[in-house]
Every structure is written in C-alpha cells, then in structure tokens.
Scaffold this active site. Structure first.
Site, PDB file in Angstrom:
ATOM      1  N   PRO A 427      12.729  -5.715  23.970  1.00 12.69           N
ATOM      2  CA  PRO A 427      11.761  -4.930  25.026  1.00 12.69           C
ATOM      3  C   PRO A 427      12.014  -5.548  26.433  1.00 12.69           C
ATOM      4  O   PRO A 427      11.732  -7.123  26.296  1.00 12.69           O
ATOM      5  CB  PRO A 427      10.412  -4.860  24.291  1.00 12.69           C
ATOM      6  CG  PRO A 427      10.664  -5.099  22.868  1.00 12.69           C
ATOM      7  CD  PRO A 427      11.844  -5.957  22.855  1.00 12.69           C
ATOM      8  N   TYR A 586      -1.140 -10.425  26.206  1.00 12.02           N
ATOM      9  CA  TYR A 586      -1.719  -8.829  26.508  1.00 12.02           C
ATOM     10  C   TYR A 586      -2.966  -8.662  25.729  1.00 12.02           C
ATOM     11  O   TYR A 586      -3.445  -9.494  24.946  1.00 12.02           O
ATOM     12  CB  TYR A 586      -0.885  -7.886  26.386  1.00 12.02           C
ATOM     13  CG  TYR A 586       0.398  -8.135  27.395  1.00 12.02           C
ATOM     14  CD1 TYR A 586       0.266  -8.032  28.607  1.00 12.02           C
ATOM     15  CD2 TYR A 586       1.648  -8.289  27.024  1.00 12.02           C
ATOM     16  CE1 TYR A 586       1.287  -8.245  29.776  1.00 12.02           C
ATOM     17  CE2 TYR A 586       2.734  -8.417  27.939  1.00 12.02           C
ATOM     18  CZ  TYR A 586       2.418  -8.621  29.227  1.00 12.02           C
ATOM     19  OH  TYR A 586       3.491  -8.719  30.068  1.00 12.02           O
ATOM     20  N   ARG A 634       4.924  -7.623  17.232  1.00 12.40           N
ATOM     21  CA  ARG A 634       5.438  -8.914  17.921  1.00 12.40           C
ATOM     22  C   ARG A 634       4.262  -9.659  18.126  1.00 12.40           C
ATOM     23  O   ARG A 634       3.080  -9.222  18.456  1.00 12.40           O
ATOM     24  CB  ARG A 634       6.170  -8.448  19.479  1.00 12.40           C
ATOM     25  CG  ARG A 634       6.210  -9.655  20.184  1.00 12.40           C
ATOM     26  CD  ARG A 634       7.029  -9.369  21.420  1.00 12.40           C
ATOM     27  NE  ARG A 634       8.431  -9.292  21.068  1.00 12.40           N
ATOM     28  CZ  ARG A 634       9.637  -9.408  22.098  1.00 12.40           C
ATOM     29  NH1 ARG A 634       9.103  -9.952  22.905  1.00 12.40           N
ATOM     30  NH2 ARG A 634      10.760  -9.336  21.631  1.00 12.40           N
ATOM     31  N   ARG A 728      18.233 -10.732  28.281  1.00 14.24           N
ATOM     32  CA  ARG A 728      18.901 -11.141  29.249  1.00 14.24           C
ATOM     33  C   ARG A 728      20.511 -11.064  29.077  1.00 14.24           C
ATOM     34  O   ARG A 728      21.145 -10.414  29.984  1.00 14.24           O
ATOM     35  CB  ARG A 728      18.934 -12.439  29.715  1.00 14.24           C
ATOM     36  CG  ARG A 728      17.532 -12.776  30.576  1.00 14.24           C
ATOM     37  CD  ARG A 728      17.318 -14.267  31.048  1.00 14.24           C
ATOM     38  NE  ARG A 728      15.850 -14.302  31.650  1.00 14.24           N
ATOM     39  CZ  ARG A 728      14.911 -14.708  31.217  1.00 14.24           C
ATOM     40  NH1 ARG A 728      14.616 -14.767  29.844  1.00 14.24           N
ATOM     41  NH2 ARG A 728      13.792 -14.605  31.882  1.00 14.24           N
TER      42      ARG A 728
END
Length: 780
Positions: A427, A586, A634, A728
C-alpha cells in the site's frame, strides 16, 4: 607520495592486529616517521585463537604491503565448506572460501614487520595519558580495543553507544583441525547451545597422531571453538557457578560428537556477553579511533580483525592522500563509517538470529541450514546457488519449488484466495483523490502494477470517513460514488490482469490527519480547511500538530460502524482481500501503543486493554467481509522509541489478531511517534516478521527496504516470511515482478506476461556484443 603535512610523530595505543598493521603501514609509507606502539601485554599474550580474513581484505594487504601478504600466505589455512549439524543430521554447503591463521602467528608476522621497518614496539607498557600523547605527537591512533580508555576519556566527543546483548559466549580452542567451518546446535535439558568452530592450523606434513600428543600443541592442527547460549540457558546449566576448567569440561562433553571426544583448552578464557560499539564520531583533534575502539561486529560473521585491518589500510591511505591530519581523519571517517555500518547491520542480523535460534529448531534440516547461512542477509539465495547449486537445489525441492521455479514464483493460499506468486505491491498513499473518489490516476497506477505481474496489488490506505483522511487527497470508501469508482479499478485488474489479486487497506488517520499532501510538507498541518481530529488520547503527533479529542464510548461505536460500512462497500466492489490498518500511528495503531494511548478506561492500560478496540473493529469487519475472502492486519512491530511497542509486544498483538481470525499479519514498523529512531538498512523490518511467523504460526507479509528479487527468494526460502511487499521498487518499475522473472530465466504460471506485452519479455539489447576480443598487443 606522502602528504606535505604528513604526521611525523605517531603514537599507537594498543598492539592488536589493527594497531600493529597501522604502525607498519605508516612507517613503510614514510620511513622518516617516528612510530611508537604501546601494548600493555607481553608480545606473545593473546586472548583469542584463530583469525579469519576475507579475500577482499587480503587483496588490500597484498597491494599495500606484499611482505606481510607473503608471510600470511605461508600460514593460511583455507577451506570451502560449511557444516551445519542439527537434530542428528549434518548439512554441508560448499564454495564459501575462507582463510584463517592463528592469532599468535598473525601478531608475530606483524611484530616482525614492525621491527624490520623500525617501529618502536613497547610491550608490557601502559601508554601515557592520551592528552599527553596528543600534545607530544602529530597523530595518536587509539587501537585499544572494545574497552578503550581513549574512547572513555573523550566520550563527550566520540559519543559512543554500547549495547550489551543477550547471549553468553566463551572463546576456546581444540587441538585438531575441523575440515569445515562448523555450526553445531545442541538441544539440552537447559535450552539451546551452539558451537561455532573453524580450523586455523593444519597438521604439519610429518605429523603422526599419538595418544601422548607430544610436541607443540598445534602440530596436529588446531581450531577455534566458540560456545554460545542465551543468558538464561547459561544460568540454568550452572555455568555461572563453574570455574574455567569445569566450563571447559562441560562444553567438551556437550559437543563431544563435534570434538570427537577431544578436550578443549583455554587461554584465560571467560564467559562474556558481546557488546556492540558504535561511535558518533571517530576523531578528536589529532586522536583517531581504530578497530574495536571505534566499532564492533559480532564474531558470527568473522569481521572483527578484518575491519581493524581495513581501518588501518584506509587511515594510512587517507594520511597519504590528504593535505593535513584534520583532512585525513575526516576522509578516513567518511570512507569507513558507511562500510562499518553495513557490516554492523549484517552482524546484528546474525547475532539476533542466534539469540532467537530456538524459533527455528522445528524447520526441516535443509531449510534450517539455508536459514542459518543467509541469516546476515549478506549471503543470499542467488550467490548461495552460485557457490553450491546442489545444496540450494535440494532446499528448493524440499520447499516445493517445481523445477526451474524460483521460490518467489511458487503459489500461496490465504483462505479461499490463491496467489500465483509471493510478491505484493505494498500500500502506497498517492494523495491524488478528489473528495475521496479514486480517479483515472488510481486506475492507471494500480492497473499498471497489476499488469506488472505481482501476485497481489494493494490499494493505498482507504479512509472510512471524511475525518479519517490523512490529507484532502486521500481516497475513501464512505460513499456510494467512491465505491463505484473502486469497482471500476477492481474490474480492470480482474479482466486485464487475470491471476492478479487486488486488496483494499482500510484505515482511519486518527491524530495524523488534516495534513498537507506529502510533497507539500509531510505531516505538516493544513494552513486552512482543517477538520477536527480524534484519537485514543489527546496527544498531538508533533508539537505543531493539531491536538486530537479523546474518543468517547459512543464515538468508538460510530467509528466501528464506519469501518464495517466501508468493508461492506469493499466487498461489493469485488476486492479479493481486505487489510485492516493498525500501524504507523493511525487511529487503531494509536490504541495499541503505550506512547499514544494514555486512557484510564477499559480501552487503555495493559496491552490486553489497548487491544480491545482494534479487536472490536476487526471482529465487526470480519463479520461483514465474505467468509471465503482473506483478511489481514498491518501492525507496527516496534515504535523505535523508548517505552513504546517492542518485539515481544508485537508477537502478543499478532497472536491476538490471529486468534480472532486474521489470515496473515503484515509486519511493518514505526511512524507511531515523531521522535522515533529507526535502524534503517536492507530488509531491516523482516526480523520482526520472521519472529512473529515462528512464534504464532501465522503467515506473515514482510516489508521494509526489500528491493531485489534475490532478497525475496532468500526470505521466502529461509522461511522468514510467506509474502514480500515492495513499495518503492514498484514506483521505479511497475513491471518489477515480470522483469524479475525475465532476469531469472523463468517463464511459468507464477509470472504471466499480458498478451500485448509478450514481445517485451526479454531484455532489449543495449549495444553490440559480437565484436572480436583483443588477442594480441603489438609493440611499436
């Protein structure tokens, strides 16, 4: 040529290999120098036995001082094999290429060279105070070891960081030569113990074994033997109460098979714990650190003497190349620090593997051996295959790789979903949605990576409410319009890239929301248009961040319902897999970490209570997510901050989600608090996935600086992960997986080129390759 302002008076503190070799090189490069070495011990005192040097290090020695190189060559013992003995079986891997000699022999060679060059060697002599040396010499080389007095004196400048590790070990020797580098694992009633052994002297040509073992001790060959175990095992076995001879006898008895019943000997050997030394700076004025005074690397990768000798080579070169001492020391540090840091990362990975060896004891013998050989990440699947294709091929067959199929292209099943290969497009937030609606950019971005061959393509974190967005550009699943847009993306993947699965990651930003787009200022608050933030506790992410409101019970219920509504829309859109984002600080991650959850109600305090709300959300989402489709979670396995979530907590967190039905754990780290201190490096997060996989028995997804297909194959085949998520590399090359297949010569069901792209399945030629090779050099 010697630099114009080269140091003429040089003091070397410490007569180990690094200090002696530095002294010899400095004197050889400028015979006018006055070089003095102070060594507190006698010339023949040494507390180790064998020394391993790499071909790379030997090449540097040969170039810098052929005399030393020739002397070393006469005494080296060379061998190619590594034996791993575990659970009654021995696995042998060849082609490794080692060279070793006795530490006493090495020191004698360096003593002789120093004497020949005119170095002043002062044995049984304490060096003068370092301040005095610095005042009376042009250069002071501090090669005074891991317990460096020089480093301690200037600790305010060098700023050392020393970590003591969890195993005890003792450095011993045996009077015979192993025929390979040997790792032997003993599972005792007290716990796991391991032997590291290698030869450093071969029998002399006229040696005839005799029961009396008369003559010099090493006439019949000799080997270094290191015995290592966890601190708690060491104490349970009673080693803390044994004297030196009793320890020798106990170790010899434990590893009697490896030793052929022979005894062990010591040289004032004592049990100790390895200490990793890192210094922020290596020089102060005209004083410079070298070898173990500057850095240490765990003995399991055999780099201590190697690094010290390479330091000496670099220091001598920089003093020759640079105009003065300050410039030379700056160049030396700039050259060596990155090399040492890379070696220390490898050594740390190796050290931690042996600390946690108990996790791997149930692996099949050949996979266990492969895991051990690749533990530092410096030996990989591809170069191990080059060294010993037979061994690597056997490991692949045991793993279930069809002929000609690299491990990364074997299928993997999660619940009702079978992935055709082990590659995941991780993600990645794109910050390119409008009002939470994914557009053409998302279609092209995710569609291109699906066409690129990955087994699973994940969306960015898709937010469950407008207030749950990180930035105004974040995508959502809180409206029907958003769901329809996502359905378009899913349809494209399923029709144009058949065999590729697409997953959605659901999350809520929590205290990290209402910020600018990444390229406008990552984690910086919006200048206007802010929305209120909520979190487990009213703690801002950064000093300039908005302070969130602490969630009430009724708000927790509302957010849980937002997650279930988004999951229902995701199911209708046709996603194959759903991941719950409980990482990176988060909202749900904020409940898990003690650094961000300061609640005093039923949702704060102990880890069990901090888990309560994330598990409630997981259960609610699992209830509406189709039964046959997998669900992953995750997590951040460490906060990289004191007092935060650590590796042990991560195992408990993963186990809790597994017990509630998580099909796999996606193991990331950090980004929970702004003042984190990550330890970056290649595949740096995979040890956390590895530990969770073996501790919980649940499949894991490894992430974090995994960039090569060789790394993916290595991690999969060693059993450290089940899937590898790369971010990446997929931004750099959307067809990363297909190109990995082409580069490995693989064409099979694990990597299917889309029909329109098949003509590109071979690397294009970049220039002429058929030119005749030069055969003769003709004189004029």
């Amino acid at each position: 040529m010697t630099a114009q302002n080269s140091p003429l008076r040089v003091a070397v503190v410490g007569g180990g290999p690094g200090g002696l070799y530095a002294a010899a090189l400095l004197k050889r490069l400028d015979p006018a120098r006055q070089v003095t070495v102070w060594e507190r011990n006698a010339p023949d005192d040494t507390f180790g036995f064998g020394v391993v040097l790499s071909d790379e290090t030997l090449g540097g020695i040969e170039h810098a001082d052929p005399v030393v190189y020739a002397a070393l060559q006469r005494h080296f013992v060379r061998w190619d094999d590594i034996d791993i003995v575990h659970a009654g079986t021995r696995q042998t891997s060849g082609g490794h290429g080692f060279a070793a000699l006795g530490r006493k022999r090495l020191l004698q060679i360096l003593h002789d060279r120093c004497h020949d060059l005119g170095v002043d060697l002062r044995f049984r002599s304490e060096a003068p105070d370092v301040d005095r040396l610095a005042a009376t010499h042009d250069l002071v080389v501090a090669a005074d070891g891991v317990h460096s007095t020089t480093r301690d004196t200037y600790s305010h400048v060098f700023r050392p960081h020393v970590v003591t590790h969890r195993c005890r070990y003792i450095w011993l020797a045996a009077d015979f030569a192993f025929d390979a580098f040997r790792f032997e694992i003993a599972e005792t009633e007290h716990g796991v113990m391991q032997l590291h052994g290698y030869p450093y002297s071969r029998p002399s040509p006229d040696h005839h074994p005799s029961p009396t073992r008369s003559g010099p001790q090493n006439q019949g060959g000799a080997s270094t033997v290191i015995v290592e175990m966890r601190e708690e095992v060491w104490r349970a076995a009673g080693f803390d109460e044994l004297d030196e001879q009793e320890s020798l006898a106990r170790c010899a008895k434990t590893f009697a098979d490896a030793l052929g019943g022979r005894p062990l000997r010591s040289n004032k050997s004592a049990w100790t714990s390895f200490r990793t030394v890192v210094n922020e700076h290596w020089s102060h004025g005209n004083v410079v650190l070298l070898g173990d005074a500057a850095h240490t690397a765990h003995f399991s990768i055999g780099s201590g003497t190697k690094l010290a000798v390479e330091d000496a080579l670099a220091l001598a070169a920089c003093l020759t190349e640079q105009p003065d001492v300050p410039a030379a020391l700056a160049a030396y540090e700039a050259e060596r620090k990155p090399v040492v840091a890379s070696t220390q990362r490898a050594a740390r990975a190796s050290l931690e593997w042996f600390e946690n060896i108990g996790l791997y004891l149930d692996q099949p013998p050949r996979q266990f051996a492969f895991n051990l050989l690749t533990r530092s990440r410096r030996v990989t699947h591809d170069n191990l295959r080059l060294r010993d294709a037979s061994f690597t091929g056997a490991v692949e067959r045991d793993f279930g790789c069809p002929p000609g199929t690299p491990p990364m292209f074997t299928p993997f099943r999660l619940r009702g979903l079978t992935l055709r290969n082990r590659v995941v497009v991780s993600p990645m937030d794109m910050y390119s949605a409008t009002d939470g609606v994914p557009g053409d950019f998302h279609l092209v971005h995710l569609g291109a990576r699906a066409l690129g061959g990955a087994g699973l393509v994940m969306t960015e974190m898709v937010c469950v409410s407008p207030e749950g967005r990180i930035t105004p550009g974040c995508a959502g699943l809180y409206t029907g319009r958003q769901a329809e847009a996502w359905k378009r993306v899913v349809r494209f993947v399923h029709t144009q890239a058949p065999g590729t699965a697409i997953g959605v990651q659901l999350g809520h930003s929590g205290r990290k929301g209402s910020t600018k787009l990444m390229w406008e200022g990552m984690d910086e608050p919006l200048e206007e248009g802010n929305w209120p933030l909520v979190a487990a506790s009213p703690i801002p992410y950064r000093p300039d961040s908005q302070t969130p409101r602490e969630l009430t019970r009724s708000q927790l219920t509302d957010i849980r319902e937002q997650f279930t509504a988004a999951a229902w829309r995701a199911a209708r859109a046709g996603f194959d897999l759903l991941e719950l984002h409980c990482a990176h600080g988060y909202l749900l991650s904020g409940f898990l970490s003690p650094l961000t959850n300061r609640r005093t109600d039923a949702y704060g305090g102990s880890l069990e209570r901090r888990l309560r709300f994330p598990l409630e959300v997981f259960d609610a989402v699992r209830a509406v997510w189709p039964e046959e489709r997998p669900m992953t979670v995750r997590i951040s396995a460490t906060d990289w901050a004191e007092g935060g979530t650590g590796a042990d907590d991560a195992v408990d967190i993963a186990r809790a989600f597994a017990e509630h039905g998580a099909d796999a754990i996606d193991v990331s780290t950090g980004q929970v608090v702004a003042d984190e201190r990550p330890e970056y490096g290649r595949s740096y997060q995979t040890p956390y996935a590895d530990r969770i996989r073996h501790a919980t028995g649940r499949p894991v997804i490894a992430v974090g600086a995994i960039s090569s297909w060789d790394d993916v194959n290595s991690l999969i085949l060693a059993g450290r992960t089940d899937l590898c998520a790369l971010a990446r590399p997929h931004l750099y090359d959307p067809h990363w997986t297909l190109h990995a297949a082409a580069e490995q010569g693989y064409a099979g069901p694990g990597a299917v080129w889309p029909a329109p792209y098949r003509a590109g399945s071979r690397r294009p030629q970049t220039g002429r390759t058929d030119a005749p090779k030069p055969r003769l050099t003709l004189g004029g």
